[in-house]
Motif scaffolding. Structure first.
Motif, PDB file in Angstrom:
ATOM      1  N   ALA A  20       2.673  41.354  26.852  1.00 28.07           N
ATOM      2  CA  ALA A  20       4.047  41.834  26.729  1.00 28.07           C
ATOM      3  C   ALA A  20       5.009  41.012  27.591  1.00 28.07           C
ATOM      4  O   ALA A  20       6.057  40.553  27.123  1.00 28.07           O
ATOM      5  CB  ALA A  20       4.122  43.305  27.116  1.00 28.07           C
ATOM      6  N   ASN A  21       4.639  40.800  28.844  1.00 30.82           N
ATOM      7  CA  ASN A  21       5.540  40.085  29.751  1.00 30.82           C
ATOM      8  C   ASN A  21       5.609  38.592  29.456  1.00 30.82           C
ATOM      9  O   ASN A  21       6.640  37.955  29.674  1.00 30.82           O
ATOM     10  CB  ASN A  21       5.119  40.332  31.201  1.00 30.82           C
ATOM     11  CG  ASN A  21       5.417  41.749  31.650  1.00 30.82           C
ATOM     12  OD1 ASN A  21       6.548  42.214  31.552  1.00 30.82           O
ATOM     13  ND2 ASN A  21       4.410  42.458  32.124  1.00 30.82           N
ATOM     14  N   ALA A  22       4.534  38.028  28.930  1.00 31.56           N
ATOM     15  CA  ALA A  22       4.536  36.596  28.602  1.00 31.56           C
ATOM     16  C   ALA A  22       5.307  36.300  27.335  1.00 31.56           C
ATOM     17  O   ALA A  22       5.822  35.191  27.155  1.00 31.56           O
ATOM     18  CB  ALA A  22       3.100  36.094  28.455  1.00 31.56           C
ATOM     19  N   THR A  23       5.416  37.292  26.449  1.00 29.02           N
ATOM     20  CA  THR A  23       6.060  37.076  25.147  1.00 29.02           C
ATOM     21  C   THR A  23       7.376  37.812  25.000  1.00 29.02           C
ATOM     22  O   THR A  23       8.038  37.699  23.967  1.00 29.02           O
ATOM     23  CB  THR A  23       5.125  37.526  24.016  1.00 29.02           C
ATOM     24  OG1 THR A  23       4.841  38.930  24.161  1.00 29.02           O
ATOM     25  CG2 THR A  23       3.816  36.747  24.034  1.00 29.02           C
ATOM     26  N   ALA A  24       7.764  38.568  26.023  1.00 31.58           N
ATOM     27  CA  ALA A  24       8.984  39.384  25.968  1.00 31.58           C
ATOM     28  C   ALA A  24       8.929  40.351  24.795  1.00 31.58           C
ATOM     29  O   ALA A  24       9.897  40.536  24.061  1.00 31.58           O
ATOM     30  CB  ALA A  24      10.234  38.510  25.896  1.00 31.58           C
TER      31      ALA A  24
END
Length: 434
Positions: A356-360
């Protein structure tokens, strides 16, 4: 039916479930029974084979690196399983995935778009019934209904997407715009203010049907006579030649002067580049492209700017969202046990958080924690009154493409009445064929 139904607005109460951090982990039960490729069979998992090569087919080329890192981590814990990515464009995946995956040669684990593709994967027997896999407990229940059919869970959405135009707020500030417009006249005034600064207001990838259609969600959500407008267009109850649909096409025509030259023929990559370099203020796709433009060097803050096709104070919806990238296991796979291990891994809160955080991307997995600055910036949209993306109500791809193409034709110069008539002819043919 769940209160998170296809046309239900995304309320604060229901979205807070998405962010609830829980330490509970569900145990994953193995299931017996061989796979089946019989159409509509809803076959059970055969988890006996827990080693081998797993083909992970998907359309998220922009996620290749983060999935590669997750695969490396998975490999350390599962040395007997190899996972390889098979990536195609979103347009090709939507058009060809059914045929490519059916044989089981690729796509032991594969996602489906919400709507027509998911329906076809289930009806053709490609997706295996995962209801007894134990995975359901790892997801927020109301956020995985798009992966269920006839009481069975065939897949798990891995993304909560906000398919609305992304805007560079630095450019808005320089143009004297302090807030996102909430009516049509104010929206056009914003675009005019941006254009007066010598900047292209909107970058639109008209030649990429999968991405071009996202603007359709915002353009139709407040002008349609009902929330199930696309379902009714497909059934023939509503028509593209109706006054309300023609009015939406006229709104598209008003947007045309604010888009880059040949917007109807532009691919998604040039549109991303225009936005990432600050030459365009708005990228008319969605939150799922934020990570991609960051990789292109974009440093500016972002927000979402959906066009509101209504008068001041008259909008029913502030925006749109989608629950998609529905991960399932191929019924023709020879390594379903290994495929389940990969899906279990992706469903772990720590790994879902990393994705989630790596791909927004927002996630329906329980326990995900958001640290990405863009997710934090866009999170307020999850509390707004939004509609589940209308374009995915279509279950007939030919009808969907014809209806959405009407809007792109108008941007290319076609008269709205002609574009609407052309689309309705295609719809009529499919209605008569049923």
């Amino acid at each position: 039916m769940s209160d998170f139904s296809q046309n239900a607005p995304l309320s604060r109460r229901r979205m807070l479930q998405l962010f609830a951090v829980t330490g509970a982990a569900a145990s994953l039960a193995a299931c017996a029974g061989p796979g089946s490729t019989k159409p509509g069979a809803g076959s059970s998992l055969n988890t006996a084979n827990k080693s081998g090569k797993v083909s992970f087919a998907h359309w998220r080329a922009e996620d290749k690196d983060v999935f590669a890192k997750l695969i490396d981590k998975f490999k350390q814990a599962n040395p007997d399983i190899d996972v390889t990515q098979d990536i195609t464009t979103s347009t090709d995946y939507q058009a060809q995935a059914l045929q490519r995956i059916r044989s089981g040669a690729i796509g032991d684990v594969a996602p489906a778009f919400r709507g027509s593709q998911f329906e076809s994967f289930v009806s053709s027997g490609i997706f295996t019934d995962l209801g007894t896999s134990g995975l359901t407990d790892k997801y927020t229940a109301n956020l995985i209904t798009s992966g269920a059919e006839n009481g069975k869970q065939y897949g798990y959405p891995y993304q909560i997407v906000l398919p609305m135009p992304v805007v560079n707020t630095d450019i808005l500030g320089n143009a004297g715009i302090s807030s996102i417009p909430t009516d049509w006249d104010s929206y056009l005034a914003m675009l005019e203010a941006i254009k007066s600064k010598g900047i292209t207001p909107v970058a639109f990838p008209g030649a990429d049907a999968g991405n071009a259609g996202q603007l359709f969600n915002s353009m139709i959500m407040n002008v349609a006579p009902s929330d199930d407008m696309c379902t009714k267009i497909q059934s023939g109850e509503l028509k593209c030649t109706d006054d309300w649909f023609l009015q939406m096409l006229r709104y598209y025509r008003q947007l045309a002067p604010y888009m880059q030259p040949n917007s109807a023929g532009s691919a998604v990559e040039p549109a991303e580049q225009l936005f990432a370099t600050g030459k365009a203020a708005i990228l008319a796709t969605g939150s799922y492209h934020v990570a991609a433009v960051r990789k292109l060097g974009a440093k500016f803050p972002v927000d979402l700017a959906p066009p509101i096709t209504s008068a001041k104070g008259k909008a029913r919806y502030e925006g749109t969202y989608n629950s998609t990238f529905i991960l399932g296991i191929n019924s023709a796979s020879k390594v379903q046990g290994a495929a389940l291990a990969w899906l279990q891994f992706l469903s772990d809160p720590a790994n879902a958080t990393a994705y989630a955080n790596a791909t927004a991307q927002f996630s329906p997995v329980k326990g995900v924690e958001y640290t990405d600055p863009d997710l934090k910036a866009l999170r307020p949209w999850l509390d707004k009154k939004t509609i589940l993306a209308p374009r995915y109500q279509f279950t007939d791809l030919d009808v969907q493409h014809a209806v959405e193409a009407a809007a792109v034709k108008v941007l290319g110069g076609t008269d709205p009445a002609k574009a609407a008539d052309d689309a309705q002819k295609v719809v009529d043919q499919h209605v008569k064929a049923k």
